[in-house]
Design a protein around this motif. Structure first.
Motif, mmCIF file in Angstrom:
data_model
loop_
_atom_site.group_PDB
_atom_site.id
_atom_site.type_symbol
_atom_site.label_atom_id
_atom_site.label_comp_id
_atom_site.label_asym_id
_atom_site.label_seq_id
_atom_site.Cartn_x
_atom_site.Cartn_y
_atom_site.Cartn_z
ATOM 1 N N SER A 193 -7.733 12.961 -6.216
ATOM 2 C CA SER A 193 -6.621 12.569 -7.188
ATOM 3 C C SER A 193 -5.675 11.432 -6.596
ATOM 4 O O SER A 193 -5.234 10.696 -7.455
ATOM 5 C CB SER A 193 -5.770 13.711 -7.606
ATOM 6 O OG SER A 193 -4.878 14.036 -6.258
ATOM 7 N N LEU A 194 -5.610 11.487 -5.264
ATOM 8 C CA LEU A 194 -4.685 10.309 -4.874
ATOM 9 C C LEU A 194 -5.215 9.079 -4.773
ATOM 10 O O LEU A 194 -4.709 8.035 -5.229
ATOM 11 C CB LEU A 194 -4.650 10.933 -3.078
ATOM 12 C CG LEU A 194 -3.698 11.998 -2.933
ATOM 13 C CD1 LEU A 194 -3.791 12.230 -1.459
ATOM 14 C CD2 LEU A 194 -2.067 11.536 -3.172
ATOM 15 N N VAL A 230 -5.177 3.635 1.158
ATOM 16 C CA VAL A 230 -5.349 4.224 2.385
ATOM 17 C C VAL A 230 -4.817 5.691 2.284
ATOM 18 O O VAL A 230 -3.624 5.845 1.720
ATOM 19 C CB VAL A 230 -4.423 3.563 3.496
ATOM 20 C CG1 VAL A 230 -4.719 4.035 4.908
ATOM 21 C CG2 VAL A 230 -4.737 1.922 3.459
ATOM 22 N N ILE A 231 -5.682 6.472 2.866
ATOM 23 C CA ILE A 231 -5.110 7.937 2.628
ATOM 24 C C ILE A 231 -5.359 8.538 4.231
ATOM 25 O O ILE A 231 -6.109 8.449 4.946
ATOM 26 C CB ILE A 231 -5.920 8.679 1.982
ATOM 27 C CG1 ILE A 231 -6.018 8.153 0.170
ATOM 28 C CG2 ILE A 231 -5.747 10.339 1.712
ATOM 29 C CD1 ILE A 231 -6.791 9.073 -0.715
ATOM 30 N N LEU A 283 -15.431 7.544 -2.726
ATOM 31 C CA LEU A 283 -14.337 6.997 -3.089
ATOM 32 C C LEU A 283 -14.501 5.462 -2.345
ATOM 33 O O LEU A 283 -14.692 5.422 -1.160
ATOM 34 C CB LEU A 283 -13.086 7.677 -2.688
ATOM 35 C CG LEU A 283 -12.938 9.151 -3.241
ATOM 36 C CD1 LEU A 283 -12.053 10.129 -2.561
ATOM 37 C CD2 LEU A 283 -12.907 9.202 -4.903
ATOM 38 N N ASP A 284 -13.615 4.532 -2.859
ATOM 39 C CA ASP A 284 -13.411 3.198 -2.484
ATOM 40 C C ASP A 284 -12.056 3.309 -1.895
ATOM 41 O O ASP A 284 -11.171 2.716 -2.436
ATOM 42 C CB ASP A 284 -13.735 2.102 -3.452
ATOM 43 C CG ASP A 284 -13.535 0.779 -2.984
ATOM 44 O OD1 ASP A 284 -13.795 0.810 -1.696
ATOM 45 O OD2 ASP A 284 -13.315 -0.255 -3.745
ATOM 46 N N VAL A 285 -11.776 4.130 -0.965
ATOM 47 C CA VAL A 285 -10.475 4.230 -0.223
ATOM 48 C C VAL A 285 -10.803 4.113 1.337
ATOM 49 O O VAL A 285 -11.689 4.424 1.913
ATOM 50 C CB VAL A 285 -9.809 5.546 -0.575
ATOM 51 C CG1 VAL A 285 -10.385 6.665 -0.319
ATOM 52 C CG2 VAL A 285 -8.258 5.496 -0.550
ATOM 53 N N ALA A 286 -9.699 3.586 2.092
ATOM 54 C CA ALA A 286 -9.838 3.526 3.270
ATOM 55 C C ALA A 286 -9.133 4.831 3.925
ATOM 56 O O ALA A 286 -8.074 5.241 3.681
ATOM 57 C CB ALA A 286 -8.899 2.431 4.073
ATOM 58 N N LEU A 287 -9.882 5.512 4.611
ATOM 59 C CA LEU A 287 -9.596 6.995 5.353
ATOM 60 C C LEU A 287 -9.185 6.881 6.454
ATOM 61 O O LEU A 287 -9.985 6.240 7.457
ATOM 62 C CB LEU A 287 -10.603 7.949 4.970
ATOM 63 C CG LEU A 287 -11.479 8.151 3.583
ATOM 64 C CD1 LEU A 287 -12.267 9.113 3.702
ATOM 65 C CD2 LEU A 287 -10.081 8.892 2.919
ATOM 66 N N ALA A 307 0.822 -1.227 0.070
ATOM 67 C CA ALA A 307 -0.006 0.160 -0.002
ATOM 68 C C ALA A 307 0.923 1.216 0.037
ATOM 69 O O ALA A 307 1.818 1.517 0.822
ATOM 70 C CB ALA A 307 -1.082 -0.086 1.303
ATOM 71 N N PHE A 308 0.526 2.055 -1.057
ATOM 72 C CA PHE A 308 0.959 3.426 -0.635
ATOM 73 C C PHE A 308 0.007 4.294 0.038
ATOM 74 O O PHE A 308 -1.129 4.466 -0.481
ATOM 75 C CB PHE A 308 1.075 4.333 -2.235
ATOM 76 C CG PHE A 308 1.768 5.627 -2.041
ATOM 77 C CD1 PHE A 308 2.685 5.996 -1.405
ATOM 78 C CD2 PHE A 308 0.838 6.730 -2.842
ATOM 79 C CE1 PHE A 308 3.020 7.476 -1.579
ATOM 80 C CE2 PHE A 308 1.094 7.899 -2.502
ATOM 81 C CZ PHE A 308 2.276 8.380 -2.015
ATOM 82 N N ILE A 309 0.545 5.232 1.002
ATOM 83 C CA ILE A 309 -0.308 5.785 2.079
ATOM 84 C C ILE A 309 0.210 7.138 1.940
ATOM 85 O O ILE A 309 1.244 7.392 2.516
ATOM 86 C CB ILE A 309 -0.316 5.254 3.394
ATOM 87 C CG1 ILE A 309 -0.621 3.688 3.394
ATOM 88 C CG2 ILE A 309 -1.211 5.848 4.325
ATOM 89 C CD1 ILE A 309 -0.488 2.970 4.657
ATOM 90 N N PRO A 310 -0.616 8.138 1.258
ATOM 91 C CA PRO A 310 -0.249 9.531 1.587
ATOM 92 C C PRO A 310 -1.033 10.041 2.499
ATOM 93 O O PRO A 310 -2.245 9.877 2.898
ATOM 94 C CB PRO A 310 -0.891 9.938 0.023
ATOM 95 C CG PRO A 310 -1.847 9.031 -0.280
ATOM 96 C CD PRO A 310 -1.781 7.710 0.199
ATOM 97 N N PHE A 311 -0.041 11.373 2.971
ATOM 98 C CA PHE A 311 -0.685 12.056 3.978
ATOM 99 C C PHE A 311 -1.066 13.503 3.266
ATOM 100 O O PHE A 311 -0.361 14.013 2.654
ATOM 101 C CB PHE A 311 0.152 12.471 5.007
ATOM 102 C CG PHE A 311 -0.295 13.352 6.135
ATOM 103 C CD1 PHE A 311 -1.028 12.962 7.401
ATOM 104 C CD2 PHE A 311 0.353 14.542 5.884
ATOM 105 C CE1 PHE A 311 -1.493 14.168 8.054
ATOM 106 C CE2 PHE A 311 0.016 15.559 6.895
ATOM 107 C CZ PHE A 311 -0.714 15.344 7.959
ATOM 108 N N VAL A 312 -2.475 13.950 3.832
ATOM 109 C CA VAL A 312 -2.593 15.582 3.377
ATOM 110 C C VAL A 312 -3.155 16.045 4.595
ATOM 111 O O VAL A 312 -3.686 15.545 5.565
ATOM 112 C CB VAL A 312 -3.535 15.764 2.351
ATOM 113 C CG1 VAL A 312 -3.005 15.160 0.897
ATOM 114 C CG2 VAL A 312 -4.857 14.996 2.621
#
Length: 259
Positions: free
Chosen positions: A35-36, A43-44, A88-92, A14-19
């Protein structure tokens, strides 16, 4: 383990970016998260700004101050998270500080986070020994209180790992967040100690600045976390950041998938 987080790691590295939410404004944050996700981040981390972010270097400190100066607050971030979760289908996951949660009300915060679709919470200023104040409310709400393991954890590594939920945030280097040209910590030994007691996924963060570094870390663990490099790019591009962040994330996702 929160099922959405489990699914995210079951799909591979998993690539996990932070904002930082609200930097430069919430609408730009919304577009950046989209965009991420489109780039392949599963995972974001959504940072809830705090006036005294002790674990952060100057890059993320600056983002916190800009967001707060723009009028961002926790309720607005809950609303943003709920809208993103629907889309979105992403784990936040949230990353913030114990004071933010405590002053909001621990049980109230945990339940509102769960209602917004948040899968986990990272509190970098709350030591493992003090997580008991937050863990019951997180468990009741069905979200994971994500543990951090640092090079200084030493004899506590196995203890923390055994109790870990969601994923383990392995801190690559001593000090605060920020990009680094070289990571000297013997991460392989720490990963081995963790693997000996748990199969909870491990993601390495702090100081990872580009796709190559992300790939190097993903080869050692189950994922790589990048924060400061993305926040720095956002600071440079402002409201035009979503496209640039998406392109950077796509490079990182490709590199991590090849690890």
């Amino acid at each position: 383990m929160n099922q959405k987080l489990a699914t995210a790691f079951a799909q591979g590295k998993a690539f996990i970016p932070f904002v930082t939410c609200g930097d430069p404004d919430l609408e730009t944050t919304r577009a950046i998260v989209r965009s991420l996700a489109q780039a392949g981040a599963r995972v974001i981390e959504l940072g809830i700004p705090f006036s005294d972010p002790t674990a952060e270097g100057p890059i993320i400190q600056g983002a916190n101050l800009r967001a707060l100066s723009g009028g961002v607050n926790t309720d607005k971030i809950f609303e943003l998270a709920a809208e993103l979760n629907e889309e979105l289908d992403v784990a936040l996951v949230f990353m913030t500080y114990g004071n933010v949660v405590f002053h909001y009300g621990i049980e109230r915060f945990a339940q509102k986070a769960a209602d917004a679709g948040i899968c986990g919470i990272i509190l970098p200023d709350v030591p493992f020994e003090e997580r008991g104040e937050f863990a019951p409310a997180c468990k009741a709400a069905g979200i994971d209180l994500i543990s951090m393991i640092a090079p200084t954890s030493k004899d506590r590594i196995s203890m923390i790992a055994r109790e870990a939920e969601g994923f383990i945030y392995l801190v690559s280097s001593l000090g605060v967040t920020g990009t680094r040209s070289h990571i000297t910590t013997n991460l392989d030994d720490i990963v081995a100690q963790i693997r000996a007691v748990t199969d909870t996924p491990i993601a390495i963060g702090f100081g990872i600045s580009d796709a190559q570094a992300a790939q190097d870390m993903a080869q050692k663990a189950d994922g790589a976390i990048i924060g400061s490099a993305i926040v720095k790019l956002i600071a440079k591009k402002g409201t035009k950041a979503p496209a640039a962040v998406g392109a950077f994330a796509a490079e990182c996702v490709k590199a991590v998938n090849e690890a």
